[in-house]
Design an enzyme around this catalytic site. Structure first.
Site, PDB file in Angstrom:
ATOM      1  N   HIS A  95       0.832  -1.208   0.000  1.00  0.00           N
ATOM      2  CA  HIS A  95       0.000   0.000   0.000  1.00  0.00           C
ATOM      3  C   HIS A  95       0.863   1.253   0.000  1.00  0.00           C
ATOM      4  O   HIS A  95       2.089   1.204   0.069  1.00  0.00           O
ATOM      5  CB  HIS A  95      -0.933  -0.004   1.216  1.00  0.00           C
ATOM      6  CG  HIS A  95      -0.210   0.047   2.537  1.00  0.00           C
ATOM      7  ND1 HIS A  95       0.150   1.228   3.144  1.00  0.00           N
ATOM      8  CD2 HIS A  95       0.230  -0.936   3.359  1.00  0.00           C
ATOM      9  CE1 HIS A  95       0.773   0.966   4.293  1.00  0.00           C
ATOM     10  NE2 HIS A  95       0.833  -0.344   4.433  1.00  0.00           N
ATOM     11  N   CYS A 117       2.928  -4.459   7.079  1.00  0.00           N
ATOM     12  CA  CYS A 117       2.637  -4.288   5.671  1.00  0.00           C
ATOM     13  C   CYS A 117       3.829  -3.709   4.913  1.00  0.00           C
ATOM     14  O   CYS A 117       4.796  -3.225   5.492  1.00  0.00           O
ATOM     15  CB  CYS A 117       1.422  -3.394   5.487  1.00  0.00           C
ATOM     16  SG  CYS A 117      -0.096  -4.121   6.136  1.00  0.00           S
TER      17      CYS A 117
END
Length: 225
Positions: free
Chosen positions: A177, A193
């Site tokens: 992301h 992440c």
């Protein structure tokens, strides 16, 4: 040429992963760098035409090696594979003739980092973000009010795009992301992440389809120019 090796195993820490948030920034005095070339200033300029603002990246906070660029990259992975080298802090999109498009990344802290083979099950533009139940339990005052999710926007931790990683059809809770925390590129700061500059995740999102193979490596294995 040497083949890239990898160490793969089934995820064991998914409950920690979807946080995608950072710890406090570590500051240090760094020597002055030469001015950023116009080519990269244009690459990382503000992005027009988005439903929410995407500001220009602050390249003064990023080592130039982490700017998006095409490099030599020799691997046995098929063309179109995403290879994440967590040790080097690079994400590669494997191309033709021993070349790849390389992006600088921020990665998860030790003990929370993803490792293994996954697929991009689906992609989202301006996704919602929801903290995991584990995060809410550990820090109820911080994450409890967000239990129903955070709306898309410039302050959302997932940024303008997200790729959702599944393994054997099961959501790993790990994402690739964007981020507005430019200083975090090249660092190990998030809750698990894989983060890119917003301009880079927009670029990557537009290049890869659903079903893309993703290989995340922990061992130092990158044979690049």
């Amino acid at each position: 040429m040497p083949h890239m090796t990898r160490r793969l195993f089934v995820l064991s820490l998914p409950a920690f992963a979807a946080g995608c948030v950072s710890s406090a920034q570590t500051t240090s005095i760094k020597p002055e760098r030469p001015p950023v070339p116009a080519y990269y200033q244009q690459m990382y300029a503000a992005v027009p035409g988005e439903p929410y603002p995407v500001a220009a990246a602050d390249l003064s906070k990023i080592d130039p090696q982490f700017y998006r660029q095409e490099v030599d990259y020799f691997t046995t992975e098929p063309i179109g594979t995403i290879v994440v080298d967590t040790q080097a802090r690079f994400l590669y999109l494997v191309g033709q003739n021993g070349r790849a498009l390389r992006y600088g990344i921020g990665v998860g802290k030790a003990g929370l980092a993803f490792e293994g083979v996954a697929r991009v099950q689906y992609k989202r533009e301006w996704p919602r973000w929801t903290p995991t139940q584990d995060m809410i339990a550990r820090e109820p005052e911080r994450y409890g009010p967000l239990a129903g999710g955070m709306e898309p926007g410039p302050t959302n931790p997932l940024g303008p795009r997200a790729l959702y990683l599944f393994q054997n059809g099961v959501d790993t809770l790990y994402r690739i992301h964007g981020t507005t925390e430019d200083w975090s590129i090249g660092q190990a700061v998030s809750s698990g992440c894989i983060r890119l500059l917003n301009q880079d995740i927009i670029d990557l999102h537009g290049r890869v389809p659903n079903g893309t193979r993703v290989v995340v490596l922990q061992a130092p294995v990158s044979p690049v120019a």
